[in-house]
Design an enzyme around this catalytic site. Structure first.
Site, PDB file in Angstrom:
ATOM      1  N   TYR A  45      -2.462  -1.377  10.773  1.00  0.00           N
ATOM      2  CA  TYR A  45      -2.303  -1.583   8.980  1.00  0.00           C
ATOM      3  C   TYR A  45      -0.886  -0.755   8.706  1.00  0.00           C
ATOM      4  CZ  TYR A  45      -4.002  -1.501   4.383  1.00  0.00           C
ATOM      5  OH  TYR A  45      -4.322  -1.446   3.404  1.00  0.00           O
ATOM      6  N   SER A  57       1.133  -1.346   0.213  1.00  0.00           N
ATOM      7  CA  SER A  57      -0.202   0.096   0.303  1.00  0.00           C
ATOM      8  C   SER A  57       0.918   0.930   0.058  1.00  0.00           C
ATOM      9  CB  SER A  57      -0.448   0.164   1.560  1.00  0.00           C
ATOM     10  OG  SER A  57      -1.538   1.557   1.212  1.00  0.00           O
TER      11      SER A  57
HETATM   12  P1  NAD Z   1     -12.058  -5.780   0.391  1.00  0.00           P
HETATM   13  O1  NAD Z   1     -12.673  -5.847   1.616  1.00  0.00           O
HETATM   14  O2  NAD Z   1     -12.531  -5.171  -0.739  1.00  0.00           O
HETATM   15  O3  NAD Z   1     -10.666  -6.705   0.577  1.00  0.00           O
HETATM   16  C1  NAD Z   1     -10.221  -7.601   1.388  1.00  0.00           C
HETATM   17  C2  NAD Z   1     -10.720  -8.763   2.074  1.00  0.00           C
HETATM   18  O4  NAD Z   1      -9.946  -9.146   2.372  1.00  0.00           O
HETATM   19  C3  NAD Z   1     -11.661  -9.103   2.041  1.00  0.00           C
HETATM   20  O5  NAD Z   1     -12.965  -9.096   0.927  1.00  0.00           O
HETATM   21  C4  NAD Z   1     -12.091 -10.475   2.920  1.00  0.00           C
HETATM   22  O6  NAD Z   1     -12.022 -11.797   1.870  1.00  0.00           O
HETATM   23  C5  NAD Z   1     -10.437 -10.966   2.575  1.00  0.00           C
HETATM   24  N1  NAD Z   1     -10.322 -10.834   4.341  1.00  0.00           N
HETATM   25  C6  NAD Z   1      -9.763 -10.383   4.745  1.00  0.00           C
HETATM   26  N2  NAD Z   1      -9.900 -10.716   6.165  1.00  0.00           N
HETATM   27  C7  NAD Z   1      -9.605 -11.517   6.144  1.00  0.00           C
HETATM   28  C8  NAD Z   1      -9.802 -13.961   6.463  1.00  0.00           C
HETATM   29  N3  NAD Z   1      -9.784 -13.273   8.427  1.00  0.00           N
HETATM   30  N4  NAD Z   1      -9.595 -14.375   6.110  1.00  0.00           N
HETATM   31  C9  NAD Z   1      -9.679 -14.567   4.745  1.00  0.00           C
HETATM   32  N5  NAD Z   1     -10.000 -13.601   4.248  1.00  0.00           N
HETATM   33  C10 NAD Z   1     -10.069 -12.395   5.039  1.00  0.00           C
HETATM   34  O7  NAD Z   1     -10.882  -4.171   0.176  1.00  0.00           O
HETATM   35  P2  NAD Z   1      -9.785  -4.233  -0.667  1.00  0.00           P
HETATM   36  O8  NAD Z   1      -9.564  -2.203  -0.319  1.00  0.00           O
HETATM   37  O9  NAD Z   1      -9.806  -4.881  -2.132  1.00  0.00           O
HETATM   38  O10 NAD Z   1      -8.215  -4.545  -0.075  1.00  0.00           O
HETATM   39  C11 NAD Z   1      -7.329  -5.717  -1.304  1.00  0.00           C
HETATM   40  C12 NAD Z   1      -6.206  -5.337  -0.718  1.00  0.00           C
HETATM   41  O11 NAD Z   1      -5.779  -3.969  -1.051  1.00  0.00           O
HETATM   42  C13 NAD Z   1      -6.154  -5.295   0.829  1.00  0.00           C
HETATM   43  O12 NAD Z   1      -4.786  -6.579   0.849  1.00  0.00           O
HETATM   44  C14 NAD Z   1      -5.535  -4.226   0.669  1.00  0.00           C
HETATM   45  O13 NAD Z   1      -4.724  -3.806   2.439  1.00  0.00           O
HETATM   46  C15 NAD Z   1      -5.106  -3.570  -0.192  1.00  0.00           C
HETATM   47  N6  NAD Z   1      -5.659  -2.036  -1.011  1.00  0.00           N
HETATM   48  C16 NAD Z   1      -6.273  -0.693  -0.780  1.00  0.00           C
HETATM   49  C17 NAD Z   1      -6.431   0.212  -0.569  1.00  0.00           C
HETATM   50  C18 NAD Z   1      -7.892   0.881  -0.838  1.00  0.00           C
HETATM   51  O14 NAD Z   1      -7.366   1.898  -0.728  1.00  0.00           O
HETATM   52  N7  NAD Z   1      -8.788  -0.106  -1.504  1.00  0.00           N
HETATM   53  C19 NAD Z   1      -4.586   1.087  -0.389  1.00  0.00           C
HETATM   54  C20 NAD Z   1      -3.845   0.379  -0.611  1.00  0.00           C
HETATM   55  C21 NAD Z   1      -3.786  -1.266  -0.529  1.00  0.00           C
END
Ligand code: NAD
Ligand code: MG
Length: 308
Positions: free
Chosen positions: A212, A199
């Site tokens: 985080y 991230s």
């Molecule tokens: P999202 O909530 O759609 O996806 C996160 C997913 O993590 C969930 O759908 C879930 O299936 C999974 N998860 C969480 N805890 C779990 C567990 N204990 N067991 C199994 N699965 C689990 O959100 P997103 O934003 O698409 O996140 C995806 C990735 O992108 C993450 O690693 C997040 O840190 C990273 N990210 C997101 C952003 C943002 O702004 N959205 C920015 C930087 C990084």
């Protein structure tokens, strides 16, 4: 900067030429909140996974990918993109996310690819090992690991972060990829790829996301070390580091709910948040053989914010 409103339409084809700052609407989401992990289908507006825009060109033909967090957000957009590029996909997600997962599975099957659904909790090492085995059995092999699942819960002060939250954030974001990669390695032949998800927070930690942000720094570091270890076996490890992206993570305690109406728009030089559909192509590139000389790198997809 021009003002974009929510009535603007997202592109219907990923190759459509145009101004990136206005390619997707500058959303101003209403304050909304769901318990973790949440359902993306209940969000307003719904994140764009590329359902109507991602056009595959055979870049991952015949590949067999395990994708965590594949039910929603970035992981779901990656799953759809991979299938349209010709890959079979094993989807990892939590059981309560089944409705979101079904939507993605429909998209994968509509692309003519195999979808293997493996719901379960990645904080459990036994589940991580079983997930890898089910991926190998279900797809008849495994050559791409994509760790996208993540946990993010904002807290104003370090005093508000419970030991349990700290532990769960590390289990989900750092331990699970470790367990999955360890179990998968014996199955990965030369040419296989691993892509982890860091991230912008790895470099620019938000003060209200201490635990985080720390895991995201760890993921970057772990991946660069592992890349050096595995490169001689013909296995490439890389990282995607997204910036503010509209996803259900944000409305399940990921950020201060009061800040949602301005999500992404003040932070990013693009003046808007990203959509999962815009992050997925980075994973396609790093998994495809076209990135054959790229190893140990972090591809930042953040709307133009400067990173080290
Ligand atoms: P999202 O909530 O759609 O996806 C996160 C997913 O993590 C969930 O759908 C879930 O299936 C999974 N998860 C969480 N805890 C779990 C567990 N204990 N067991 C199994 N699965 C689990 O959100 P997103 O934003 O698409 O996140 C995806 C990735 O992108 C993450 O690693 C997040 O840190 C990273 N990210 C997101 C952003 C943002 O702004 N959205 C920015 C930087 C990084
Ligand atoms: Mg989800």
């Amino acid at each position: 900067m021009a003002h974009h409103d929510e009535s603007e339409k997202a592109p219907t084809d990923q190759y459509e030429f145009g101004d990136p700052t206005t390619r997707y609407p500058n959303i101003h989401p209403e304050v909304q909140q769901q318990p973790e992990p949440g359902l993306q289908s209940l969000m307003t507006p719904t994140p764009d996974l590329g359902e109507t825009s991602y056009r595959g060109t055979g870049r991952l033909a015949g590949r067999k990918a395990l994708i965590t967090g594949a039910d929603s957000g970035i992981g779901a957009a990656v799953a759809i993109a991979f299938a349209r590029e010709g890959a079979d996909v094993t989807l990892s997600y939590l059981p309560e996310e089944e409705p979101d997962a079904r939507h993605v599975i429909e998209q994968i099957e509509a692309a003519g690819r195999r979808a293997v659904a493996v719901p379960g909790d990645l904080m459990d090492p036994e589940h991580c090992r079983s997930l890898v085995q089910q991926a190998v059995d279900g797809m008849g092999g495994l050559d791409a690991i994509v760790n996208v699942a993540g946990k993010q819960v904002w807290q104003k002060s370090i005093l508000d972060i419970t030991d349990e939250q700290f532990d769960q954030t590390f289990k989900t974001n750092v331990y699970a990829p470790f367990w999955i990669i360890k179990a998968a390695l014996p199955h990965l032949k030369p040419g296989s790829t691993i892509v982890n998800t860091a991230s912008l927070e790895a470099y620019v930690p938000a003060p209200d996301r201490l635990d985080y942000a720390t895991t995201k720094g760890a993921i970057n570091n772990f991946s660069k070390g592992l890349a050096q270890q595995l490169v001689s076996q013909g296995i490439r490890v890389n990282v995607v580091a997204p910036g503010p992206t509209w996803s259900v993570l944000q409305v399940t305690g990921g950020v201060d709910p009061e800040t949602l109406p301005e999500f992404g728009s003040s932070e990013s030089p693009m003046g808007r948040a990203g959509q999962p559909a815009e992050i997925a192509p980075a994973y396609v590139f790093l998994t495809s053989a076209e990135s054959s000389f790229v190893a140990g790198d972090t591809l930042n997809v953040n709307g133009g914010m400067v990173t080290p």
